[in-house]
Design an enzyme around this catalytic site. Structure first.
Site, PDB file in Angstrom:
ATOM      1  N   ASP A  57       1.946   9.301 -28.865  1.00  0.00           N
ATOM      2  CA  ASP A  57       0.823   7.893 -29.934  1.00  0.00           C
ATOM      3  C   ASP A  57       2.797   6.763 -29.990  1.00  0.00           C
ATOM      4  O   ASP A  57       2.476   6.288 -30.430  1.00  0.00           O
ATOM      5  CB  ASP A  57       0.208   7.649 -31.106  1.00  0.00           C
ATOM      6  CG  ASP A  57       1.224   8.300 -32.066  1.00  0.00           C
ATOM      7  OD1 ASP A  57       2.003   9.376 -31.787  1.00  0.00           O
ATOM      8  OD2 ASP A  57       0.643   8.010 -32.903  1.00  0.00           O
ATOM      9  N   CYS A 110       1.261  -1.296   0.196  1.00  0.00           N
ATOM     10  CA  CYS A 110       0.225  -0.274   0.301  1.00  0.00           C
ATOM     11  C   CYS A 110       1.127   1.405  -0.276  1.00  0.00           C
ATOM     12  O   CYS A 110       2.398   1.143   0.221  1.00  0.00           O
ATOM     13  CB  CYS A 110      -1.115   0.143   0.907  1.00  0.00           C
ATOM     14  SG  CYS A 110      -0.084   0.553   2.771  1.00  0.00           S
ATOM     15  N   ASP A 157       0.851  15.895 -29.279  1.00  0.00           N
ATOM     16  CA  ASP A 157       2.291  15.796 -29.780  1.00  0.00           C
ATOM     17  C   ASP A 157       1.126  15.696 -31.294  1.00  0.00           C
ATOM     18  O   ASP A 157       0.161  16.000 -31.246  1.00  0.00           O
ATOM     19  CB  ASP A 157       2.050  13.913 -29.505  1.00  0.00           C
ATOM     20  CG  ASP A 157       3.673  13.365 -31.286  1.00  0.00           C
ATOM     21  OD1 ASP A 157       4.174  14.401 -31.080  1.00  0.00           O
ATOM     22  OD2 ASP A 157       3.166  12.684 -31.645  1.00  0.00           O
ATOM     23  N   CYS A 168       2.886   1.860   2.782  1.00  0.00           N
ATOM     24  CA  CYS A 168       4.285   1.166   2.717  1.00  0.00           C
ATOM     25  C   CYS A 168       5.580   2.181   1.997  1.00  0.00           C
ATOM     26  O   CYS A 168       6.465   2.328   3.433  1.00  0.00           O
ATOM     27  CB  CYS A 168       4.387  -0.248   2.366  1.00  0.00           C
ATOM     28  SG  CYS A 168       3.443  -1.159   2.516  1.00  0.00           S
ATOM     29  N   ASP A 180       7.107   9.764 -27.067  1.00  0.00           N
ATOM     30  CA  ASP A 180       6.159  10.803 -26.585  1.00  0.00           C
ATOM     31  C   ASP A 180       6.644   9.763 -25.111  1.00  0.00           C
ATOM     32  O   ASP A 180       5.966  10.972 -24.679  1.00  0.00           O
ATOM     33  CB  ASP A 180       5.554  10.515 -26.992  1.00  0.00           C
ATOM     34  CG  ASP A 180       4.754  11.179 -27.632  1.00  0.00           C
ATOM     35  OD1 ASP A 180       5.975  12.037 -28.666  1.00  0.00           O
ATOM     36  OD2 ASP A 180       4.026  10.839 -28.910  1.00  0.00           O
TER      37      ASP A 180
END
Length: 725
Positions: free
Chosen positions: A609, A14, A413, A17, A613
């Site tokens: 994409d 979690c 982009d 931690c 990027d």
């Protein structure tokens, strides 16, 4: 001397931690800075190596109950994650095996013989086998003097379980075995779903590394020798044939070719290379043979830099501290204190019986059990993500939805995001009286059918769409750096770069206009006479302008970033309605531009994409990847648009904003419920009105609170925040 270490941490279950480890590291003499990223399971530590070494850091983390390793490769990380998911799946199945019957016997079949003993046998394995990690987390939090959701879960379920054990021995009348078992099972389910969502993080790095070729052809002593990529040195002369990957970065010394750099630059049109041109490792040579001199090898290549930037961006991104965890840090010790004070007050100060005082104290713990508080965020997130999935918007983690309402800048982009990502013929204009237009298209079709030029596919596709005759070309010739020529139907045809000196004023003006619009202009000559002008460009997507308009309506600034030249970039941005442009940006610098916006106070969404990027997607507050893009981009992004539609960007932001509203409503209800319910459970109204909540009523109120939170989250399905194109 300052040294940096990257440590892979095992056993974090979690966000608390990560907080515990980070605090322990930061308090250690010699540690200058420490950041533990729960999502990537990595600790990045800057330390004075005259005072510390890496082994002492590992030992420190191990002393807190976690595993630590340095130098774990991506494949090992993937195996660790897969094992974690598999272990959680087994734990969930084990827990449900006992919790489901416990729920049925506790709530439905309550008249069976040995009812309480049966529930004890069902709930005990869940409480102490499945719930072990919650106890360990609560103990770690206690040692570090903080309260977390682990503490709430451990205390709440232990109170219900302990009270139920007392009931089994006849000390009290009610039992809550099924409450403890079902609560633990639901929490494990949430952790399993979280692990699945986060399990792909390291795959992005592994896929990036996989782009680099394993071997290279080096020219040594006049012979071509195939060597491992690690043995290539700066200054080596390398040979790359058609269809092969360029092994390292370098400069061409001989040959001509077109190189597909889309996996690095994101630009769809292959780049022509000749002597003096720069080539990038990982790109694909399309047609000619190239000889080049290695300039950057190993960790200095562009691809390696991109890998490192993705790792840095993922590691430096601060965890979003959940609202519930912030509250629980105060809420947990306060509730425990109220419960203890309640028992002491009724038993010692007011002289009530032990069972009475115990009943009231447990009622406080049961009514304050973290069900509503724990469900407030995940239920809204679950509904929000399912709505997104139905609309083709895949949201990988809760942090992204929680961050959406803060976003005030979106960076797109260009290629494949704002534009279609492939060249198309936008203009085919007659330049004179030399034949009808369809015949001219047929001539272009004939010569380009045999061409390997990067733009040939766009012209042949256009010709087929126009129904042009498939003329046959003879005496075909490729003219390096200029174009192609052939004899078609007895006529001499040339298609290629416009030569300004041979064009009439009117034709030259048209060519100039096309170029000003960011298009590639070509001339078709028939028997030496300029007869047609062809414009080719990567066209804008149909919904790009609407998406930008929607974002502006939401009060969000828009930017476009591209490796293209300024003129082309401005032309595309103008059509899309984007005013802010970053042009001629190198792949490894995109993340830096995103960082600059963040340093100005913006909460940034990056939409892209391509592999180029990936660092920017990781650096941004939210990375949105197009589904048509590369696997690396989709894994680096925290949101994936399966339709690759720019209009889904404002849709995702609206969805995030609606979801955060539900989370806030749920949190408000959970807190108000506790503010009102805890005093009543503690017996505040008993002296004056005789009103006292038994644990069973407190449990019912707790369940009602949880149902209310879930029901409110489900109303998100009918919220009117969606728009259509």
């Amino acid at each position: 001397m300052v040294k940096k270490a990257e440590i892979n941490v095992e056993g974090m279950h979690c966000g608390s931690c990560a907080t515990l480890i980070s605090r322990a590291l930061q308090r250690t003499p010699g540690v200058l800075a420490a950041n533990v990223n729960y999502a990537s399971r990595k600790a990045r530590v800057e330390f004075d190596e005259s005072l510390l070494d890496e082994q002492r850091l590992i030992d420190l983390i191990a002393s807190k109950g976690y595993g630590a390793k340095i130098g774990v490769d991506p494949d090992s990380e993937r195996r660790i994650r897969e094992k974690e998911i598999a272990d959680l799946k087994i734990t969930l199945a084990f827990s449900a095996l006992f919790a489901v019957p416990a729920f049925l016997f506790g709530m439905v079949f309550m008249d069976v013989p040995y009812h309480v003993l049966l529930l004890f046998l069902l709930a005990t394995p869940v409480q102490f086998v499945v719930g072990k990690n919650f106890y360990l987390g609560a103990w770690s939090a206690l040692k570090n003097r903080i309260g977390t959701m682990d503490t709430l879960i451990a205390v709440g379920t232990s109170a219900a379980y302990g009270y139920s054990v007392a009931a089994m021995f006849g000390l009290v009348t009610e039992q809550y075995f099924e409450t403890a078992a079902v609560l633990i099972t639901l929490v494990v389910l949430g952790k399993y779903l979280e692990a699945v969502a986060k399990g792909r993080t390291s795959d992005a790095i592994r896929r990036l590394m996989g782009l680099a070729p394993k071997v290279a052809t080096v020219v040594r002593d006049g012979r071509e020798v195939e060597v491992p990529i690690e043995e290539v040195a700066v200054g080596d002369l390398l040979l790359v044939s058609p269809g092969e990957k360029v092994p390292v970065d370098g400069t061409v010394v001989e040959g001509r070719s077109a190189v597909d750099e889309s996996m690095i630059t994101g630009e769809s049109i292959p780049v022509e290379k000749a002597a003096g041109s720069t080539v990038i490792g990982g790109t694909i040579n399309k047609n000619g043979v190239l000889r080049f001199e290695a300039a950057r090898v190993g960790t200095d290549t562009v691809l390696s830099q991109i890998v490192r930037l993705v790792e840095d961006a993922q590691g430096s991104k601060a965890d979003i501290q959940r609202f519930a965890d912030r509250i629980s840090g105060i809420f947990v010790p306060v509730v425990i204190a109220i419960s203890a004070i309640t028992f002491v007050a009724w038993y010692f100060a007011l002289g009530m019986s032990f069972p009475f005082a115990l009943m009231v104290a447990v009622a406080v713990l049961v009514i304050a059990c973290p069900c509503a508080l724990g469900l407030a965020t995940p239920t809204a997130i679950m509904v929000g993500t399912s709505i997104g999935a139905q609309k083709g918007i895949l949201i990988k983690n809760a942090e992204s939805l929680e961050m959406m309402h803060k976003v005030d800048a979106v960076v797109f982009d260009k290629t494949g995001t704002i534009t279609e990502g492939k060249p198309r013929v936008t203009d085919f204009l007659a330049a004179g009286q030399e034949g009808d237009l369809l015949s001219l298209i047929g001539y272009a079709y004939a010569v380009e059918r045999n061409s390997e030029h990067p733009l040939a596919d766009a012209i042949t596709e256009y010709a087929r769409e126009q129904g042009a005759n498939p003329w046959e070309a003879r005496e075909f010739e490729a003219i390096p750096g200029f174009g192609v020529a052939a004899t078609v139907d007895g006529r001499s045809i040339y298609l290629g770069k416009p030569e300004r000196g041979t064009l009439g004023a009117e034709t030259a003006a048209v060519v100039g206009r096309l170029q000003d619009e960011g298009k590639t202009a070509m001339i078709l000559k028939v028997d030496g006479t300029p007869s047609a002008i062809i414009g080719v460009a990567d066209t804008i997507k149909a919904t790009s302008a609407r998406a930008v308009e929607d974002l502006k309506d939401l009060g969000i600034e828009t930017w476009m970033i591209t490796g293209d030249n300024e003129k082309t970039a401005r032309a595309i941005a103008r059509v899309a309605g984007i005013e802010n442009v970053f042009a001629e940006v190198l792949p490894q610098d995109k993340a830096e531009y995103v960082k600059q916006l963040q340093e100005k106070g913006h909460k940034v969404v990056m939409v892209g994409d391509g592999i180029n990027d990936a660092p920017a997607l990781a650096q941004a507050d939210i990375g949105i990847a197009m589904g048509s893009g590369t696997d690396v981009a989709m894994e680096a992004g925290s949101v994936v648009l399966m339709r690759s539609d720019p209009l889904d960007v404002p849709q995702a932001i609206r969805l995030g904003r609606a979801t955060i509203r539900k989370i806030r409503q749920n949190m408000a209800w959970a807190l108000v419920y506790n503010v009102i319910g805890i005093p009543i459970a503690a017996g505040l109204l008993y002296p004056a009105f005789g009103i006292l909540l038994s644990p069973i009523i407190a449990g019912g109120a707790m369940a009602l609170s949880s149902v209310s939170v879930v029901t409110n989250a489900l109303t998100l399905r009918w919220a009117r925040f969606w728009v259509t194109a």
